[in-house]
Write an enzyme that holds these catalytic residues in place. Structure first.
Site, PDB file in Angstrom:
ATOM      1  N   GLU A  80     -10.002   5.786   7.160  1.00  0.00           N
ATOM      2  CA  GLU A  80     -10.919   5.141   6.216  1.00  0.00           C
ATOM      3  C   GLU A  80     -10.369   3.820   5.697  1.00  0.00           C
ATOM      4  O   GLU A  80     -11.113   2.852   5.522  1.00  0.00           O
ATOM      5  CB  GLU A  80     -11.195   6.083   5.042  1.00  0.00           C
ATOM      6  CG  GLU A  80     -12.176   5.546   4.008  1.00  0.00           C
ATOM      7  CD  GLU A  80     -13.586   5.401   4.549  1.00  0.00           C
ATOM      8  OE1 GLU A  80     -14.058   4.257   4.644  1.00  0.00           O
ATOM      9  OE2 GLU A  80     -14.195   6.424   4.897  1.00  0.00           O
ATOM     10  N   LYS A  91      -5.803  -1.153  11.433  1.00  0.00           N
ATOM     11  CA  LYS A  91      -6.996  -1.547  12.183  1.00  0.00           C
ATOM     12  C   LYS A  91      -6.664  -2.198  13.517  1.00  0.00           C
ATOM     13  O   LYS A  91      -7.375  -2.035  14.502  1.00  0.00           O
ATOM     14  CB  LYS A  91      -7.904  -2.454  11.359  1.00  0.00           C
ATOM     15  CG  LYS A  91      -7.338  -3.832  11.007  1.00  0.00           C
ATOM     16  CD  LYS A  91      -6.730  -3.867   9.647  1.00  0.00           C
ATOM     17  CE  LYS A  91      -6.207  -5.219   9.255  1.00  0.00           C
ATOM     18  NZ  LYS A  91      -5.567  -5.185   7.920  1.00  0.00           N
ATOM     19  N   GLY A 129     -10.839  -1.672   2.869  1.00  0.00           N
ATOM     20  CA  GLY A 129      -9.997  -1.231   1.768  1.00  0.00           C
ATOM     21  C   GLY A 129     -10.484   0.025   1.082  1.00  0.00           C
ATOM     22  O   GLY A 129     -10.579   1.090   1.683  1.00  0.00           O
ATOM     23  N   VAL A 177       0.833  -1.205   0.000  1.00  0.00           N
ATOM     24  CA  VAL A 177       0.000   0.000   0.000  1.00  0.00           C
ATOM     25  C   VAL A 177       0.864   1.251   0.000  1.00  0.00           C
ATOM     26  O   VAL A 177       0.634   2.187  -0.776  1.00  0.00           O
ATOM     27  CB  VAL A 177      -0.953  -0.004   1.218  1.00  0.00           C
ATOM     28  CG1 VAL A 177      -1.768   1.294   1.254  1.00  0.00           C
ATOM     29  CG2 VAL A 177      -1.880  -1.206   1.172  1.00  0.00           C
ATOM     30  N   VAL A 184     -10.776  -0.092   7.326  1.00  0.00           N
ATOM     31  CA  VAL A 184     -11.932  -0.987   7.199  1.00  0.00           C
ATOM     32  C   VAL A 184     -12.344  -1.068   5.735  1.00  0.00           C
ATOM     33  O   VAL A 184     -12.624  -0.048   5.103  1.00  0.00           O
ATOM     34  CB  VAL A 184     -13.130  -0.492   8.043  1.00  0.00           C
ATOM     35  CG1 VAL A 184     -14.333  -1.417   7.845  1.00  0.00           C
ATOM     36  CG2 VAL A 184     -12.761  -0.412   9.513  1.00  0.00           C
ATOM     37  N   GLU A 219      -1.966 -14.744   3.739  1.00  0.00           N
ATOM     38  CA  GLU A 219      -0.564 -14.743   4.154  1.00  0.00           C
ATOM     39  C   GLU A 219      -0.087 -16.172   4.396  1.00  0.00           C
ATOM     40  O   GLU A 219      -0.890 -17.108   4.518  1.00  0.00           O
ATOM     41  CB  GLU A 219      -0.406 -13.924   5.443  1.00  0.00           C
ATOM     42  CG  GLU A 219      -0.880 -12.490   5.344  1.00  0.00           C
ATOM     43  CD  GLU A 219       0.061 -11.618   4.531  1.00  0.00           C
ATOM     44  OE1 GLU A 219       1.215 -12.037   4.290  1.00  0.00           O
ATOM     45  OE2 GLU A 219      -0.363 -10.516   4.132  1.00  0.00           O
ATOM     46  N   LYS A 275     -11.920  -4.672  12.717  1.00  0.00           N
ATOM     47  CA  LYS A 275     -12.715  -3.782  11.876  1.00  0.00           C
ATOM     48  C   LYS A 275     -14.129  -3.614  12.436  1.00  0.00           C
ATOM     49  O   LYS A 275     -14.710  -2.527  12.341  1.00  0.00           O
ATOM     50  CB  LYS A 275     -12.756  -4.341  10.458  1.00  0.00           C
ATOM     51  CG  LYS A 275     -11.390  -4.372   9.784  1.00  0.00           C
ATOM     52  CD  LYS A 275     -11.401  -5.159   8.490  1.00  0.00           C
ATOM     53  CE  LYS A 275     -10.023  -5.209   7.857  1.00  0.00           C
ATOM     54  NZ  LYS A 275      -9.978  -6.054   6.646  1.00  0.00           N
TER      55      LYS A 275
END
Length: 448
Positions: A140, A116, A145, A27, A143, A201, A216
């Site tokens: 934002e 989160k 994406g 990200v 939760v 993962e 979340k």
């Protein structure tokens, strides 16, 4: 004679705003790329240029998929945040993220986070610190994406009364359950496929045990009901016990299994009004909008007193989609700095008690096997009657044993709505019956 222009109402350009980025993973690298590539467009939207002054990483020589200027990287995160107007925290985990956010707030920086786990565990303290400092703490991307769900709950529905929120907020588990539903695969096979495709993962515990969704859920509940709910307020169950047979039985009944995060107003048996927050596998009617959410997508279904039913749907993970949510928060915080005024975080106006799952009104689907002999169904129905739980449907399949083996019956019982505590006692008593061979599954049912 010319009259000079009156420039008293012309606002001088705002100084550039310094942006510090903590973390450069999937990200973070996309956030940095967009900040650099779309600098002019972002400046037009905020009223000031956004200057990326540095990217804090653990290793300067780590391989990175997105090419970025090497002189932006630093291992001195503390000095970086002290020099910033806006800090984007994408490190994950509790430390050093918590300390760095606290340092940023103390030095007057607005913070954008996608963390989160930290917000669920330490959110109340961080919100209070941000409020006291007059800066904005936005999250934002923490939760669902790319889905814009937190701002609509906080702002668009601020004049409404939310009664219930149901969400598919973990793409990994939704992909696994969807694979099991569409291919008939067992859980382990579907998990392996999710790992192969990069949806899960190497250690998928946080996803498949429901912990990620629970974090979340606490954030969603806090915003929806204007009360700070902590992670320990969330009842959490994962999907590891879901079998291909459970999926098949659900399909035969016109249902589908989803891992849902649910926050809803309810009343305890003692008459105390409060909110239940929970995460668990749930049977949904295939007619329900959430039943159509496939693959690794997320969706949040909101029920409000005035607006009625709303659903927000989109990609719940991934570098670019999540970066979109991060940058939306960044632009909002930057505009707040440019225009002036206090930071906007959460709106906590009351303290609604968190009620345990035993206070929830729900339905059960109970799968069990019993010996095939006279009087079994009478014994079962008596237990349901004793706990004031009504049976809605019962499906029975008789399996005739080979020579020398006793026949047995496989049952699927769906109840009408009742208190969770009464349903749990019913299952406990059924388990103790001499005729009960095994209780194969107990799943809650919503939306039918």
């Amino acid at each position: 004679m010319t009259t000079p222009l009156d420039t008293t109402d012309v606002k001088a350009p705002h100084r550039p705003l310094k942006v510090a980025l903590l973390g450069c993973g999937n990200v973070g690298s996309q956030v940095a790329r967009i900040l650099l590539e779309d600098a002019e467009a972002l400046a037009a939207r905020t009223g000031a240029s956004l200057e990326l002054i540095g990217i804090a990483v653990r290793r300067l020589d780590a391989p990175r998929e997105v090419p970025l200027p090497q002189d932006l990287f630093t291992t001195d995160a503390e000095s970086l945040v002290k020099d910033a107007d806006l800090v984007i925290e994408l490190l994950g985990g509790i430390e050093p993220a918590r300390t760095l956010i606290q340092t940023a707030i103390a030095h007057g920086a607005c913070v954008v986070s996608a963390n989160k786990a930290l917000l669920a565990a330490e959110g109340p303290a961080l919100y209070e610190q941000a409020d006291a400092a007059g800066v904005q703490l936005s999250y934002e991307a923490a939760v669902a994406g790319a889905i814009p769900i937190l701002r609509p709950i906080r702002d668009s529905l601020a004049g409404d009364k939310i009664t219930r929120v149901l969400g598919i907020v973990n793409g990994t588990t939704n992909f696994i359950l969807d694979q099991m539903d569409t291919t008939g695969a067992e859980f382990a096979t579907a998990l392996a496929e999710a790992q192969r495709l990069g949806y899960a993962e190497a250690d998928p515990t946080a996803d498949i045990e429901g912990h990620d969704a629970a974090a979340k859920a606490s954030i969603l509940a806090s915003l929806s009901f204007h009360t700070r709910f902590a992670l320990q307020d969330v009842h959490c169950e994962g999907i590891t016990s879901i079998s291909a047979r459970d999926i098949e039985a659900a399909r035969e009944a016109g249902l589908v299994i989803k891992l849902l995060a649910i926050a809803e107003k309810t009343v305890s048996p003692e008459g105390l009004a409060g909110v239940s927050v929970r995460v668990h596998p749930t049977l949904l009617s295939r007619e329900h909008p959430l039943a159509a959410v496939r693959g690794a997508f997320n969706a949040v279904f909101v029920e409000a007193e005035y607006a009625g039913e709303l659903m927000f749907y989109g990609q719940g993970a991934g570098g670019t989609p999540t970066a979109s949510a991060v940058l939306g928060d960044l632009v909002s915080a930057a505009r707040r700095i440019v225009l002036g005024g206090p930071g906007r975080t959460e709106t906590t106006t009351g303290q609604v008690p968190a009620l345990g799952i035993e206070s929830v009104q729900t339905s059960y689907c109970i799968g069990l096997t019993v010996t095939d002999q006279p009087g079994v169904l009478a014994q079962l129905t008596q237990i349901f009657a004793d706990h004031e739980v009504s049976i809605e449907t019962m499906r029975q399949t008789i399996h005739h044993g080979s020579e020398g083996q006793q026949a047995f019956a496989e049952l699927r019982i769906v109840t009408h709505r009742a208190l969770e505590s009464a349903l749990a006692r019913t299952v406990a008593d059924i388990r103790e019956l001499p005729v009960t061979t095994e209780i194969t599954s107990v799943l809650r049912v919503e939306g039918i």
